[in-house]
Scaffold this motif. Structure first.
Motif, short mmCIF file in Angstrom:
data_model
loop_
_atom_site.label_atom_id
_atom_site.label_comp_id
_atom_site.label_asym_id
_atom_site.label_seq_id
_atom_site.Cartn_x
_atom_site.Cartn_y
_atom_site.Cartn_z
N THR A 7 0.85 -1.19 0.00
CA THR A 7 0.00 0.00 0.00
C THR A 7 0.89 1.24 0.00
OG1 THR A 7 -1.60 -1.21 1.36
CG2 THR A 7 -1.94 1.15 1.11
N VAL A 8 0.54 2.20 -0.85
CA VAL A 8 1.32 3.43 -0.97
C VAL A 8 0.39 4.63 -0.88
CG1 VAL A 8 2.78 4.83 -2.49
CG2 VAL A 8 3.12 2.35 -2.37
N VAL A 9 0.76 5.59 -0.05
CA VAL A 9 0.03 6.87 0.04
C VAL A 9 0.96 7.97 -0.45
CG1 VAL A 9 -1.11 8.53 1.54
CG2 VAL A 9 -1.34 6.08 2.00
N LEU A 10 0.49 8.75 -1.42
CA LEU A 10 1.25 9.89 -1.93
C LEU A 10 0.52 11.18 -1.62
CD1 LEU A 10 2.52 8.85 -5.50
CD2 LEU A 10 3.70 8.66 -3.31
N ILE A 11 1.27 12.20 -1.21
CA ILE A 11 0.72 13.54 -1.02
C ILE A 11 1.51 14.49 -1.90
CG2 ILE A 11 0.25 15.40 0.61
CD1 ILE A 11 -1.39 12.91 1.15
N ASP A 12 0.82 15.21 -2.77
CA ASP A 12 1.44 16.19 -3.66
C ASP A 12 1.71 17.46 -2.85
OD1 ASP A 12 1.99 18.19 -5.54
OD2 ASP A 12 0.82 17.20 -7.09
#
Length: 412
Positions: A38-43
């Motif tokens: 699982t990967v969470v990205l925040i711009d």
């Protein structure tokens, strides 16, 4: 003419500088291990742009922006290099509560000074901890996590291995503030994260009508918890707790309703008088407990009952001991089993034949969470409800905040 010749190149340089500062993003993700599921990205740049736009649009918040500005500045001056995409990941076959991230440092000594100022405990060997935040500094990098169990593996895989896999951000995120992605082999299932004025939405489909129809059906109630799940949703959620329970229990649907109640709990202790006689002492404390009704429909009620017995979840008084909130009663019918608390009856919500989980805020909930900081309590008290919905292959989570004078990005 000479002035024009100078101004034009300067304008071009300014445009290029603005582009790189505000719009250009390094989409090479170097700090996600290959065994992440699982990967969470925040711009980061989009988040900052949204914050600045909201700040300009709400002059009433300017008077209180000094504190936030100082906090933001102190973070920028902490020695951390702010990434274009903040990369948070979960590693396969680890606890659901274990999440990690790797940050680049511009100045490790300045960062250590920052941690001490924020009252992190120095555990030695460049390791630090504050509450459930764990940090380890390795050269020009910092490994952060909700646990430190995988720090050594992450260090070897991402920081000491020069040939580690580099992911492309376009595989995870497409012009949204953030994303959460589930990786299964070669398949990646992406969900966008959007921050609106008074809500956060996580979804994999832009068709809002599907979930508006679910929300309109259930928002009329006042229960703390309402849920209906089919067999597939039960299987999906059980993976976070017990991979086998969904199949072993033979459950095909689950419906539950719960409310919170504050009760007086009696604590009995014993003391001795001057003659060494044992004296019973009673003290009372207020605790929050749920009143609930859980209906499990099964393909074979007998096998469901037998499975619960094999796990020693049913005692001699037909109480379901897997739920710690007692007393309750479990009963079997031809179609399944029902578990009900016996202290106070619960008015069950109507059957909607939808897949959803709805948590409504309740003052008894966050007032009982004594370990939370004042900021965390304030954020939780600001939430109106949390809603999960599913229809076919479309999924959606909404965190709805109470109406306020300021948007969430300025409140939180």
């Amino acid at each position: 003419m000479k002035k024009k010749k100078i101004i034009v190149p300067l304008l071009l340089l300014l445009v290029v500088a603005v582009y790189f500062v505000a719009f250009y993003k390094d989409k090479n993700l170097r700090y996600i291990p290959e065994n992440a599921d699982t990967v969470v990205l925040i711009d980061s740049k989009k988040l900052m742009g949204q914050y600045l736009f909201s700040l300009v649009a709400h002059p009433s918040s300017w008077s209180g922006s000094d504190t936030k500005g100082k906090s933001s500045a102190s973070f920028k001056d902490s020695g951390i290099r702010i990434p274009d995409f903040l990369q948070i990941f979960h590693i396969k076959d680890t606890k659901f509560s274990e999440w990690y991230s790797v940050l680049e440092l511009k100045d490790s000594q300045k960062f250590i000074a920052f941690l001490k100022k924020k009252q992190f405990t120095d555990k030695g060997n460049n390791s630090f901890q504050k509450d459930q935040i764990f940090l380890m500094i390795e050269g020009g990098h910092c490994i952060a996590g909700s646990s430190d169990l995988a720090f050594e593996k992450i260090k070897k895989q991402l920081l000491q291995n020069t040939a580690n896999h580099v992911w492309d951000a376009n595989k995870f995120i497409q012009n949204t503030l953030g994303s959460i992605s589930f990786i299964s082999g070669q398949k990646i299932h992406n969900f966008s994260i959007e921050l609106n004025d008074d809500e956060i939405e996580i979804k994999n489909n832009s068709n809002q009508e599907i979930f508006n129809s679910i929300a309109s059906k259930i928002q009329k109630g006042n229960q703390f918890l309402e849920l209906e799940l089919d067999q597939e949703n039960i299987r999906n959620f059980s993976r976070f707790f017990n991979k086998s329970i969904a199949d072993s229990s033979h459950a095909i649907s689950l419906k539950a309703t719960a409310n919170l109640e504050q009760i007086n709990d009696t604590i009995i202790s014993y003391e001795y008088d001057d003659n060494f006689n044992e004296v019973e002492k009673k003290t009372f404390q207020k605790i929050t407990q749920p009143n609930y009704s859980i209906d499990i429909q099964s393909k074979d009620a007998g096998k469901t009952w037998a499975y619960f017995q094999s796990k020693k979840w049913i005692n001699g008084e037909n109480q379901f001991t897997a739920i710690p909130f007692q007393p309750n009663q479990i009963s079997k019918s031809n179609s399944g089993v029902v578990i009900k608390s016996t202290r106070k009856p619960v008015i069950e919500s109507p059957q909607l034949k939808e897949n959803y989980i709805l948590f409504r805020n309740n003052t008894l909930l966050y007032s009982s969470l004594k370990t939370l900081s004042n900021t965390e309590k304030r954020i939780i008290s600001d939430i109106d409800y949390v809603l999960y919905g599913n229809k076919s292959q479309d999924y959606w989570v909404k965190i709805k905040a109470k109406k306020g004078d300021l948007p969430l990005i300025l409140r939180w």
